[in-house]
Design an enzyme around this catalytic site. Structure first.
Site, PDB file in Angstrom:
ATOM      1  N   TYR A  21     -25.619  43.917  32.467  1.00 28.76           N
ATOM      2  CA  TYR A  21     -24.617  43.659  31.419  1.00 28.76           C
ATOM      3  C   TYR A  21     -23.927  42.314  31.611  1.00 28.76           C
ATOM      4  CZ  TYR A  21     -24.990  48.777  31.270  1.00 28.76           C
ATOM      5  OH  TYR A  21     -25.444  50.059  31.219  1.00 28.76           O
ATOM      6  N   TYR A 149     -22.308  57.995  24.985  1.00 27.52           N
ATOM      7  CA  TYR A 149     -23.186  57.114  25.767  1.00 27.52           C
ATOM      8  C   TYR A 149     -24.221  57.985  26.478  1.00 27.52           C
ATOM      9  CZ  TYR A 149     -25.121  54.042  29.247  1.00 27.52           C
ATOM     10  OH  TYR A 149     -26.008  53.341  30.016  1.00 27.52           O
ATOM     11  N   ASP A 243     -25.224  66.276  28.071  1.00 30.36           N
ATOM     12  CA  ASP A 243     -25.460  65.184  29.010  1.00 30.36           C
ATOM     13  C   ASP A 243     -24.324  65.220  30.035  1.00 30.36           C
ATOM     14  OD1 ASP A 243     -25.660  62.844  30.412  1.00 30.36           O
ATOM     15  OD2 ASP A 243     -26.017  61.567  28.658  1.00 30.36           O
ATOM     16  N   LYS A 272     -26.224  60.754  38.300  1.00 28.33           N
ATOM     17  CA  LYS A 272     -25.127  60.097  39.049  1.00 28.33           C
ATOM     18  C   LYS A 272     -24.730  60.728  40.400  1.00 28.33           C
ATOM     19  CE  LYS A 272     -23.477  56.922  35.735  1.00 28.33           C
ATOM     20  NZ  LYS A 272     -23.722  57.147  34.312  1.00 28.33           N
TER      21      LYS A 272
END
Ligand SMILES: *Cc1c(COP(=O)(O)O)cnc(C)c1O
Length: 429
Positions: A21, A149, A243, A272
């Site tokens: 990014y 997201y 999610d 994660k």
């Protein structure tokens, strides 16, 4: 500089790592980390930083927890890697059973991969193929939500918030999905019902981050919103995908947000914190009801997916060790203690100029600003204050490792408040 580099204005050799990014021309140099232990990062110049964001929300037990490190070392000596096609190993078998036991309802079937985005892709493929396997073609789209997201790959970008997910930048390259507002009030629920009545038959599933939309802006919604989605999905025969890549493994004070909300999805994605932030691993966990749509004598009905490194033994050993720690150490109580400290200290930020909202849930604390101009200066100011805090868009947030001590947490929050205050007075007074 070489002649070529001179013409370009930069030396390619200095930019071998293309950073995430980042506008490579203007981004600040990355800080080299040479050590990490507990909640602290050790920089090459000798400074230490308290990690306020758990290395992108992964390091829930702190860095270098000996139980995980030992488990990984032992697994590396035994079998570092072996393909999961036709072969298997104890760490994957055990981890899958443990995840199935922890996940709510009949989420019993664990498909491993290496990253969160890919687990979302797999969840989407399971949903689409489950309809094809039942002879229903034409169900190819997904309903997703503003503020969501779900990853950076092309398919997952298509179910992200249209602006945050850069739908216009990548227009034509990503699939068109049905994007709606989360049904957080009766009007929005009515609109969503209409959308589903009109377009439900083109859909293969509905995807949402339960209770907290993370990278899309740290927005919270309540259990009733998820119950409403569950009811709509049941009514239209659609699989509901949670999610839980950010919310999974205790971040909200329960192992999964599904548990906290009392709503069971048909597929759950995790990554994660799955390995406690040590090795890359992710999974899509599907219900027995969905799994049954693939169970057939016809080989053509097999789930057509298989990442090379899926179920890597060292990563599975790390995940098993991480789950041990949730059993042996008071992790969820630690999350509740973090939540209590946020509740005590974060409201001070409410009176600062430019602050729109202050909120917290579990081990997530959020200061939402009107905007964050000069973001790089703000990031550098956090480092100057000895904390690793990574604001994005208009959001300053803290998501520390659950093991953070009360003193370190207080120091982290106070440093974050101090830096935010100085910065807010400069920009909003
Ligand atoms: C981080 C994240 C992803 C993407 O995971 P990667 O491992 O970065 O591909 C997907 N969904 C949610 C909710 C996330 O927080």
């Amino acid at each position: 500089m070489t002649q070529d580099a001179d013409k370009r204005g930069f030396d390619p050799g200095d930019h071998a790592v293309w950073r995430p990014y980042a506008q490579m021309k203007t981004t600040a140099p990355a800080l080299p980390v040479v050590g990490a232990s507990g909640v602290r990062l050790e920089l090459a110049d000798g400074r230490t930083l308290i990690d306020g964001v758990s290395s992108w929300w992964t390091v829930c037990h702190g860095y270098c927890h000996p139980h995980i490190i030992d488990a990984v070392k032992r697994q590396l000596d035994a079998v570092p890697h072996v393909m999961l096609g036709g072969l298997t190993h104890e760490p994957a078998e055990r981890l899958a059973r443990r995840l199935a036991a922890l996940a709510p309802g009949d989420l019993n079937h664990v498909f491993f991969c290496e990253s969160g985005s890919v687990s979302v892709e797999i969840a989407m493929k399971i949903a689409v193929q489950s309809f094809i396997n039942r002879g229903q073609r034409g169900r190819t789209k997904f309903l997703a939500f503003r503020g969501g997201y779900h990853g950076d790959t092309l398919a997952t970008m298509s179910v992200c918030d249209p602006e945050e997910g850069m739908h216009s930048l990548f227009a034509g390259a990503i699939a068109r999905q049905v994007i709606a507002d989360l049904p957080t009030d009766p009007d929005r629920l009515d609109s969503l019902s209409v959308i589903l009545d009109q377009q439900g038959a083109t859909l293969a599933g509905v995807i949402v981050e339960p209770l907290v939309q993370g990278a899309g802006g740290m927005r919270f919604h309540d259990a009733a919103t998820l119950q409403a989605l569950r009811a709509l999905c049941d009514q239209h025969g659609l699989p509901l995908i949670f999610d839980e890549i950010m919310t999974g493994f205790g971040r909200l004070g329960t192992m999964f947000a599904a548990e906290k909300a009392g709503v069971t999805p048909d597929i759950m994605t995790v990554s994660k914190a799955l390995t406690g932030g040590t090795l890359p691993l992710a999974a899509a966990i599907a219900s027995t009801r969905l799994f049954e749509t693939f169970w057939d004598d016809d080989a053509g009905k097999a789930l057509m997916h298989g990442p090379t490194y899926m179920g890597n033994p060292a990563a599975c050993a790390a995940a098993n060790a991480s789950l041990d720690l949730f059993e042996r150490e008071p992790r969820l109580a630690q999350v509740h203690a973090i939540e209590a400290m946020f509740a005590a200290l974060l409201p001070q930020a409410r009176d600062l100029p430019g602050v729109l909202d202050v909120r917290w849930q579990g081990a997530i604390g959020v200061i939402e600003m009107q905007s964050l101009p000069e973001l790089d200066t703000l990031k550098a100011a956090f480092v100057g204050a000895g904390v690793w805090v990574r604001p994005f868009n208009n959001i300053i947030y803290l998501m520390p490792p659950y093991v953070i001590s009360a003193e370190d947490l207080q120091a982290l929050i106070e440093a974050a408040l101090r830096v935010t205050e100085a910065w807010a007075r400069r920009h909003f007074l």
